[in-house]
Design a protein around this motif. Structure first.
Motif, PDB file in Angstrom:
ATOM      1  N   LEU A  95      58.530 128.391 -75.934  1.00  0.00           N
ATOM      2  CA  LEU A  95      60.058 128.643 -75.893  1.00  0.00           C
ATOM      3  C   LEU A  95      60.527 128.284 -74.524  1.00  0.00           C
ATOM      4  CD1 LEU A  95      60.439 131.850 -78.220  1.00  0.00           C
ATOM      5  CD2 LEU A  95      60.782 129.581 -78.827  1.00  0.00           C
ATOM      6  N   ASP A  96      59.708 128.626 -73.471  1.00  0.00           N
ATOM      7  CA  ASP A  96      60.357 128.390 -72.108  1.00  0.00           C
ATOM      8  C   ASP A  96      60.292 126.716 -72.026  1.00  0.00           C
ATOM      9  OD1 ASP A  96      60.574 130.864 -71.501  1.00  0.00           O
ATOM     10  OD2 ASP A  96      58.465 131.058 -70.534  1.00  0.00           O
ATOM     11  N   GLN A  97      59.051 126.055 -72.534  1.00  0.00           N
ATOM     12  CA  GLN A  97      59.069 124.503 -72.195  1.00  0.00           C
ATOM     13  C   GLN A  97      60.031 123.834 -73.179  1.00  0.00           C
ATOM     14  OE1 GLN A  97      54.993 123.569 -72.474  1.00  0.00           O
ATOM     15  NE2 GLN A  97      54.630 124.721 -70.652  1.00  0.00           N
ATOM     16  N   VAL A  98      60.176 124.425 -74.255  1.00  0.00           N
ATOM     17  CA  VAL A  98      61.190 123.587 -75.293  1.00  0.00           C
ATOM     18  C   VAL A  98      62.753 123.711 -75.066  1.00  0.00           C
ATOM     19  CG1 VAL A  98      61.714 123.385 -77.711  1.00  0.00           C
ATOM     20  CG2 VAL A  98      59.258 123.635 -77.043  1.00  0.00           C
ATOM     21  N   GLY A  99      62.943 124.945 -74.825  1.00  0.00           N
ATOM     22  CA  GLY A  99      64.490 125.331 -74.714  1.00  0.00           C
ATOM     23  C   GLY A  99      65.000 125.431 -73.151  1.00  0.00           C
ATOM     24  N   LEU A 100      64.154 125.886 -72.083  1.00  0.00           N
ATOM     25  CA  LEU A 100      64.543 125.998 -70.800  1.00  0.00           C
ATOM     26  C   LEU A 100      64.919 124.710 -69.913  1.00  0.00           C
ATOM     27  CD1 LEU A 100      64.979 128.359 -68.884  1.00  0.00           C
ATOM     28  CD2 LEU A 100      62.699 128.114 -68.080  1.00  0.00           C
ATOM     29  N   VAL A 101      63.780 123.921 -70.200  1.00  0.00           N
ATOM     30  CA  VAL A 101      64.105 122.659 -69.293  1.00  0.00           C
ATOM     31  C   VAL A 101      65.283 121.776 -69.837  1.00  0.00           C
ATOM     32  CG1 VAL A 101      62.777 120.657 -68.666  1.00  0.00           C
ATOM     33  CG2 VAL A 101      61.644 122.832 -68.627  1.00  0.00           C
ATOM     34  N   PRO A 102      65.362 121.465 -71.182  1.00  0.00           N
ATOM     35  CA  PRO A 102      66.369 120.767 -71.848  1.00  0.00           C
ATOM     36  C   PRO A 102      67.783 121.308 -71.394  1.00  0.00           C
ATOM     37  CG  PRO A 102      64.804 120.788 -73.452  1.00  0.00           C
ATOM     38  CD  PRO A 102      64.455 121.840 -72.092  1.00  0.00           C
ATOM     39  N   ASP A 103      67.824 122.750 -71.528  1.00  0.00           N
ATOM     40  CA  ASP A 103      69.096 123.444 -71.134  1.00  0.00           C
ATOM     41  C   ASP A 103      69.429 123.336 -69.587  1.00  0.00           C
ATOM     42  OD1 ASP A 103      69.297 124.392 -73.769  1.00  0.00           O
ATOM     43  OD2 ASP A 103      68.694 126.332 -73.497  1.00  0.00           O
ATOM     44  N   LEU A 104      68.442 123.345 -68.669  1.00  0.00           N
ATOM     45  CA  LEU A 104      68.543 123.274 -67.221  1.00  0.00           C
ATOM     46  C   LEU A 104      69.201 121.818 -67.131  1.00  0.00           C
ATOM     47  CD1 LEU A 104      68.592 124.218 -64.439  1.00  0.00           C
ATOM     48  CD2 LEU A 104      66.060 123.377 -64.466  1.00  0.00           C
ATOM     49  N   LEU A 105      68.585 120.760 -67.683  1.00  0.00           N
ATOM     50  CA  LEU A 105      68.861 119.637 -67.401  1.00  0.00           C
ATOM     51  C   LEU A 105      70.336 119.149 -67.945  1.00  0.00           C
ATOM     52  CD1 LEU A 105      65.837 117.375 -68.391  1.00  0.00           C
ATOM     53  CD2 LEU A 105      66.614 118.008 -66.025  1.00  0.00           C
ATOM     54  N   LEU A 132      73.512 128.651 -61.046  1.00  0.00           N
ATOM     55  CA  LEU A 132      72.629 127.911 -61.987  1.00  0.00           C
ATOM     56  C   LEU A 132      71.490 128.710 -61.994  1.00  0.00           C
ATOM     57  CD1 LEU A 132      72.322 125.980 -64.283  1.00  0.00           C
ATOM     58  CD2 LEU A 132      71.261 124.279 -62.648  1.00  0.00           C
ATOM     59  N   ARG A 133      70.941 128.989 -60.533  1.00  0.00           N
ATOM     60  CA  ARG A 133      69.365 129.508 -60.635  1.00  0.00           C
ATOM     61  C   ARG A 133      69.451 130.865 -60.797  1.00  0.00           C
ATOM     62  NH1 ARG A 133      68.135 128.948 -54.825  1.00  0.00           N
ATOM     63  NH2 ARG A 133      69.899 130.244 -54.524  1.00  0.00           N
ATOM     64  N   ILE A 134      70.988 131.630 -60.940  1.00  0.00           N
ATOM     65  CA  ILE A 134      71.055 132.982 -61.407  1.00  0.00           C
ATOM     66  C   ILE A 134      70.884 132.967 -63.014  1.00  0.00           C
ATOM     67  CG2 ILE A 134      72.606 134.846 -61.788  1.00  0.00           C
ATOM     68  CD1 ILE A 134      73.527 134.160 -59.111  1.00  0.00           C
ATOM     69  N   SER A 135      71.394 131.956 -63.675  1.00  0.00           N
ATOM     70  CA  SER A 135      71.387 131.838 -65.125  1.00  0.00           C
ATOM     71  C   SER A 135      70.032 131.302 -65.604  1.00  0.00           C
ATOM     72  CB  SER A 135      72.136 130.579 -65.458  1.00  0.00           C
ATOM     73  OG  SER A 135      73.354 130.599 -64.632  1.00  0.00           O
ATOM     74  N   PHE A 136      69.076 130.513 -64.649  1.00  0.00           N
ATOM     75  CA  PHE A 136      67.751 130.357 -64.944  1.00  0.00           C
ATOM     76  C   PHE A 136      66.711 131.193 -64.294  1.00  0.00           C
ATOM     77  CE2 PHE A 136      70.448 127.126 -66.854  1.00  0.00           C
ATOM     78  CZ  PHE A 136      69.915 126.896 -68.247  1.00  0.00           C
ATOM     79  N   PRO A 137      66.546 132.245 -64.317  1.00  0.00           N
ATOM     80  CA  PRO A 137      65.656 132.873 -63.253  1.00  0.00           C
ATOM     81  C   PRO A 137      64.082 132.292 -63.329  1.00  0.00           C
ATOM     82  CG  PRO A 137      66.237 134.462 -64.999  1.00  0.00           C
ATOM     83  CD  PRO A 137      67.155 133.325 -65.135  1.00  0.00           C
ATOM     84  N   ARG A 138      63.678 132.148 -64.629  1.00  0.00           N
ATOM     85  CA  ARG A 138      62.159 131.644 -64.751  1.00  0.00           C
ATOM     86  C   ARG A 138      62.024 130.276 -64.591  1.00  0.00           C
ATOM     87  NH1 ARG A 138      61.096 133.574 -70.587  1.00  0.00           N
ATOM     88  NH2 ARG A 138      63.339 132.649 -70.898  1.00  0.00           N
ATOM     89  N   ILE A 139      62.867 129.460 -64.101  1.00  0.00           N
ATOM     90  CA  ILE A 139      62.859 128.302 -63.828  1.00  0.00           C
ATOM     91  C   ILE A 139      61.720 128.048 -62.517  1.00  0.00           C
ATOM     92  CG2 ILE A 139      64.634 127.790 -62.165  1.00  0.00           C
ATOM     93  CD1 ILE A 139      63.584 125.703 -65.204  1.00  0.00           C
ATOM     94  N   SER A 140      61.781 128.831 -61.649  1.00  0.00           N
ATOM     95  CA  SER A 140      60.863 128.701 -60.452  1.00  0.00           C
ATOM     96  C   SER A 140      59.552 128.664 -60.753  1.00  0.00           C
ATOM     97  CB  SER A 140      61.358 129.518 -59.374  1.00  0.00           C
ATOM     98  OG  SER A 140      60.898 130.855 -60.009  1.00  0.00           O
ATOM     99  N   SER A 141      58.907 129.284 -61.737  1.00  0.00           N
ATOM    100  CA  SER A 141      57.537 129.318 -62.208  1.00  0.00           C
ATOM    101  C   SER A 141      57.442 128.187 -63.315  1.00  0.00           C
ATOM    102  CB  SER A 141      57.339 130.637 -62.671  1.00  0.00           C
ATOM    103  OG  SER A 141      57.804 130.886 -63.779  1.00  0.00           O
ATOM    104  N   ASN A 142      58.131 127.302 -63.813  1.00  0.00           N
ATOM    105  CA  ASN A 142      57.867 126.472 -64.959  1.00  0.00           C
ATOM    106  C   ASN A 142      57.173 125.203 -64.238  1.00  0.00           C
ATOM    107  OD1 ASN A 142      58.437 124.097 -66.578  1.00  0.00           O
ATOM    108  ND2 ASN A 142      59.826 125.702 -67.494  1.00  0.00           N
ATOM    109  N   PRO A 143      56.196 124.808 -65.064  1.00  0.00           N
ATOM    110  CA  PRO A 143      55.318 123.806 -64.641  1.00  0.00           C
ATOM    111  C   PRO A 143      56.049 122.552 -64.634  1.00  0.00           C
ATOM    112  CG  PRO A 143      54.714 124.423 -66.761  1.00  0.00           C
ATOM    113  CD  PRO A 143      55.614 125.428 -66.424  1.00  0.00           C
ATOM    114  N   ASN A 144      57.150 122.369 -65.010  1.00  0.00           N
ATOM    115  CA  ASN A 144      57.704 121.080 -64.948  1.00  0.00           C
ATOM    116  C   ASN A 144      58.681 121.041 -63.799  1.00  0.00           C
ATOM    117  OD1 ASN A 144      56.587 120.135 -67.362  1.00  0.00           O
ATOM    118  ND2 ASN A 144      58.058 121.222 -68.847  1.00  0.00           N
TER     119      ASN A 144
END
Length: 170
Positions: A95-105, A132-144
């Motif tokens: 779910l992190d890889q499918v939803g998080l990265v496209p939403d961030l982009l 944006l960093r507050i909206s996506f707190p888990r992005i710093s540990s994302n492999p992408n």
């Protein structure tokens, strides 16, 4: 010419040809049974000729496997059970890889569009990125994250150093 043949001649010729045909089939496919029949040997009463033929065909298929050996799988192909097969990691990671990265982009695209339309600068970009960093707190540990940083450097209207890119997600 056809008027010279009678029905009796036609039936006689067809009977002889049919007998020759069936005799050939019997000699080719049922030679052992035919020879046993001529000698007087009988098959057991409960055994039909069809079941004997099925047993012979099964035996010949097994014999063909012994003769040729088992087939080999192509190189790189492995057999495995259904329990050993999996297509993705844990559901939360997916779910992190499918939803998080496209939403961030999508959010980054909106930030770049806002910077272009309102003549924003680098400080405006960093201000919006902190939100944006507050909206996506888990992005710093994302492999992408490296791919995201590369995308940012390609689409940013100004130059960003590697230190500035790393500070975006801290």
């Amino acid at each position: 010419m056809l008027e010279q043949f009678s029905w009796r001649d036609f039936i006689l010729v067809m009977g002889v040809l049919t007998a020759i045909w069936y005799l050939g089939v019997i000699l080719i496919f049922y030679r052992e049974h035919f020879c046993a029949f001529l000698v007087g040997k009988r098959f057991p009463a409960g055994v039909a000729l069809g079941s004997v033929l099925q047993q012979q065909s099964k035996g010949s298929a097994g014999h063909a496997d012994d003769l040729m050996g088992k087939s080999k799988l192509p190189e790189g192909v492995h057999e495995m059970g259904i329990a050993e097969l999996s297509f993705a990691g844990a559901e939360s990671d997916m779910l992190d890889q499918v939803g998080l990265v496209p939403d961030l982009l999508e959010e980054l695209k909106e930030i770049f569009k806002w910077i272009e339309t309102s003549d924003g600068n680098k400080q405006d970009f960093f201000k919006r990125m902190s939100e944006l960093r507050i909206s996506f707190p888990r992005i710093s540990s994302n492999p992408n994250l490296d791919t995201i940083n590369t995308w940012i450097t390609q689409h940013a209207p100004f130059h960003l150093s590697n230190d500035e890119l790393e500070s975006l997600w801290d």
